[in-house]
Design an enzyme around this catalytic site. Structure first.
Site, mmCIF file in Angstrom:
data_model
loop_
_atom_site.group_PDB
_atom_site.id
_atom_site.type_symbol
_atom_site.label_atom_id
_atom_site.label_comp_id
_atom_site.label_asym_id
_atom_site.label_seq_id
_atom_site.Cartn_x
_atom_site.Cartn_y
_atom_site.Cartn_z
ATOM 1 C CB VAL A 46 -0.920 -0.001 1.241
ATOM 2 C CG1 VAL A 46 -1.791 1.248 1.256
ATOM 3 C CG2 VAL A 46 -1.768 -1.252 1.252
ATOM 4 C CG ASP B 257 5.075 0.160 -1.929
ATOM 5 O OD1 ASP B 257 5.386 0.797 -0.915
ATOM 6 O OD2 ASP B 257 5.136 -1.076 -2.009
ATOM 7 C CE LYS C 287 -0.130 -1.041 -5.764
ATOM 8 N NZ LYS C 287 0.303 -0.496 -4.462
ATOM 9 C CB THR D 181 -2.714 -5.210 -9.028
ATOM 10 O OG1 THR D 181 -1.339 -5.092 -8.680
ATOM 11 C CG2 THR D 181 -2.826 -5.765 -10.435
ATOM 12 C CG HIS E 86 -5.357 -2.055 1.298
ATOM 13 N ND1 HIS E 86 -4.936 -0.925 0.641
ATOM 14 C CD2 HIS E 86 -5.682 -1.672 2.555
ATOM 15 C CE1 HIS E 86 -5.019 0.118 1.459
ATOM 16 N NE2 HIS E 86 -5.465 -0.307 2.625
ATOM 17 C CB SER F 227 -29.415 -31.072 17.688
ATOM 18 O OG SER F 227 -29.445 -32.017 18.729
ATOM 19 C CB SER G 250 -35.661 -30.700 14.271
ATOM 20 O OG SER G 250 -34.919 -31.695 13.583
ATOM 21 C CB SER H 153 -33.385 -39.709 15.197
ATOM 22 O OG SER H 153 -32.103 -39.222 14.824
ATOM 23 C CB SER I 71 -26.845 -32.416 6.551
ATOM 24 O OG SER I 71 -28.243 -32.585 6.694
#
Length: 639
Positions: free
Chosen positions: A41, A43, A45, A119, A122, A478, A480, A483, A550
């Site tokens: 940053v 420099d 450019k 480009t 940062h 878990s 809900s 199973s 999941s």
């Protein structure tokens, strides 16, 4: 207007037109160099590119006026006008005084044309630097003379090397702020040269410059009499770069689309990436490996006897071969390799870290496939070049990992052919780019492990059981009721004479997945393994019932993609978090709230509800028995 005046105007227009034609003719045959400016940053450019545009007289008067006005607003004017404002086009860039996006600019000198990419410096925008480097011949690495070589200097240099940029210009900027001190310049050059050699960058040209004052940019400066090299523009004019397309290499053409303008014409359109091909030449279609012969090479301007690298053509074949977008037509006697497993180098570009086992889109050439990444072999420390152990890759990290695709792809090692060796990974949900990668080589496993032909097919297994295989996938928090309902569904199906098997999340973790924890990465791997088991059960003709939290949508999409069309049924067992906690017979939520159970879904780990489940069950409003009956009816609708 008098006749004399009219004739004068016509003559002036004619001379202007001739000058324009002469200018275009002058520049038409010049070589083109693409280069990037990069570094840390501030420099300089953007200021350097502004200086290049300014010195090459490619700034219009209205741009100069706007530059002067903007410079006054930020407190500089005259010779000190903020040249960076010529490049910083985004409002956010001008307000913050930084570069965010990649800015491309064109300029030309008497000897060459240039396209330069400014480009960002940062660290958070490192991914934009990779974009700029992907097409560059030269990288101009800027270093602030007051700060020396920084981490971002090393990172950008390493990325340039990875992306195949071999010509480096080390521009030590702001020499005016250190009194044009030669000792400072020499010390920076020595430090950078040592680092460059460690990453195999040998073509490095170092120049002391002041982008703001113009020292050693267009011409040698009297302020650095001790510097005996060329100024920046003469260096860029003299860099020798090869043709973007290799005419002498073996023929390669990725197919972009199948051209069917009529029932009696079928051709394969694409850009010839390398080599050449002629009518009558034998070619190979990959990844299938089938061979044929070139019948015609069709272009907009007519047929060709031979197509060359860089030309867009449509190729017809003598035989009616199966070929589609993503395939590669290549020289029959020198074709690229095909595999579904690779070692790769990755530059991670997403805010969210890499999740080993998660499916991503992989785009390479015109091919798009599903890819999964294993845990990294190592991550590279850009300061020391040490290979450090890593379980994942975070934003801007660079690492090496094994990658597998859901089907074989055509490839070349990146160093041999970036077009067939460079790829991007994209998130399947958002289509955002998460990583850029380079293929190193195919894994030996991919070459030695083959599918074994099995004579009793999955259809035969299903017919024997008089049912269509399915995966009935229950997802939800878990507590809900997943199973409970899944167990009732299995009992009903079994009573009806159906062949089924229940996979439960807790039970699986006692055996197959007992080595996995509950981090995001472990959750992804947990679901991937269960998905593979469920797929084997469907191959055996069974109805697989799976009850797993999941939590991530991406893995549930992966599961659907793994199965045959219509064989995956997603059931969202839905309830509120408060109700799930109230039902907490195992005491898991209480432990999670107390900080004794980290990474618990719904507390300190997210749950992503399905966007379009096949069925949603509200377990507050529906009894488990009614839910099970509804689900069985859904399963048996398509027998």
């Amino acid at each position: 207007m008098t006749e004399d005046v009219r004739n004068s105007v016509y003559e002036a227009d004619r001379l202007i037109a001739e000058d324009i034609d002469a200018y275009l003719e002058q520049h038409q045959h010049k070589s083109l160099l693409r280069f990037i400016t990069c570094g840390s940053v501030d420099d300089g450019k953007s200021t350097l590119i502004g200086r290049l545009l300014y010195d090459s007289k490619l700034i219009f008067e209205d741009q100069l006026a706007e530059l002067e006005a903007d410079s006054k607003r930020v407190g500089t004017q005259g010779q000190d006008s903020d040249l960076a404002l010529l490049v910083d086009g985004l409002v956010a860039e001008r307000e913050q005084g930084i570069t965010i996006d990649v800015a491309y600019r064109f300029f030309a000198t008497e000897k060459r044309k240039f396209i330069v990419a400014d480009t960002p410096g940062h660290e958070q925008y490192t991914r934009n630097m990779v974009t700029g480097a992907s097409t560059a011949d030269v990288a101009v690495i800027l270093v602030d003379a007051r700060k020396g070589v920084l981490t971002q200097t090393r990172r950008h240099s390493y990325l340039a090397q990875l992306m195949g940029v071999r010509h480096i210009v080390l521009a030590v900027n702001k020499m005016d702020l250190v009194g044009y001190n030669r000792a400072i310049f020499d010390a920076i050059v020595a430090e950078y040269t040592e680092f460059a050699e460690s990453i195999d960058l040998t073509d490095v040209t170092a120049i002391p410059i002041s982008a703001l004052a113009g020292d050693n940019v267009a011409a040698r400066s009297d302020n650095t009499p001790w510097y005996e090299g060329l100024a920046l523009i003469p260096v860029l004019e003299s860099v020798q770069v090869g043709d973007a397309f290799d005419h002498g290499a073996a023929f390669r053409m990725p197919v972009q689309w199948v051209n069917r303008p009529s029932h009696d014409f079928r051709g394969f359109a694409g850009l010839i990436a390398s080599g050449s091909v002629g009518v009558g030449d034998p070619v190979r279609i990959l990844p299938s490996g089938r061979t044929s012969t070139v019948a015609r090479i069709v272009t907009f301007d007519g047929d060709l006897d031979r197509g060359l690298a860089g030309q867009s053509v449509t190729i017809t074949l003598t035989e009616e071969e199966d070929c589609s977008r993503g395939d590669v037509i290549a020289a029959a006697d020198d074709s690229p390799a095909v595999s579904d497993g690779f070692e790769v180098m990755l530059v991670w570009m997403a805010e969210e870290p890499m999740l080993p086992g998660r499916p991503y889109w992989l785009k390479i050439g015109t091919q798009t496939v599903t890819a999964t990444i294993q845990s990294p072999k190592y991550q590279v420390d850009v300061n020391t070049m040490e290979q450090q152990p890593a379980k994942t890759l975070s934003l801007n990290a660079i690492g090496v990992a094994n990658l597998s695709t859901d089907r074989s792809i055509v490839f070349e090692p990146y160093r041999k052919d970036p077009a067939l060796g460079g790829f991007v990974l994209m998130d399947k949900l958002t289509n955002t780019t998460v990583a850029a990668g380079m293929l190193h080589f195919a894994l030996r496993r991919a070459e030695n492990v083959h599918w074994q032909a099995i004579e009793v097919s999955r259809d035969a297994h299903a017919q024997q059981k008089n049912q269509r295989p399915k995966v009935v996938w229950f997802t939800g928090l878990s507590g809900s009721g997943k199973s409970t309902i899944a167990n009732l569904v299995e009992k009903r199906l079994h009573a009806l004479g159906k062949h089924c098997f229940l996979l439960d999340g807790d039970n699986i973790r006692h055996g197959l997945n007992k080595d996995l924890g509950f981090t995001d990465a472990d959750r992804v791997e947990n679901i991937r393994r269960v998905g593979e088991v469920a797929k084997l059960l469907t191959d055996a003709g069974l109805i697989a019932i799976a009850a797993f939290i999941s939590p991530f949508e991406a893995e549930r999409i992966m599961l659907r993609d793994m199965m045959e069309p219509g064989e995956f049924v997603e059931i969202h067992v839905d309830t509120t978090l408060a109700e799930a906690e109230r039902r907490d017979v195992k005491g898991l939520y209480a432990k999670a709230r107390a900080g004794k159970l980290p990474n618990f879904t719904g507390v300190d780990s997210p749950y992503e509800p399905p966007a379009n489940p096949d069925l949603r069950i509200d377990t507050i409003a529906t009894t488990p028995e009614d839910a099970a009956a509804t689900i069985v009816d859904l399963i048996l609708q398509d027998r």
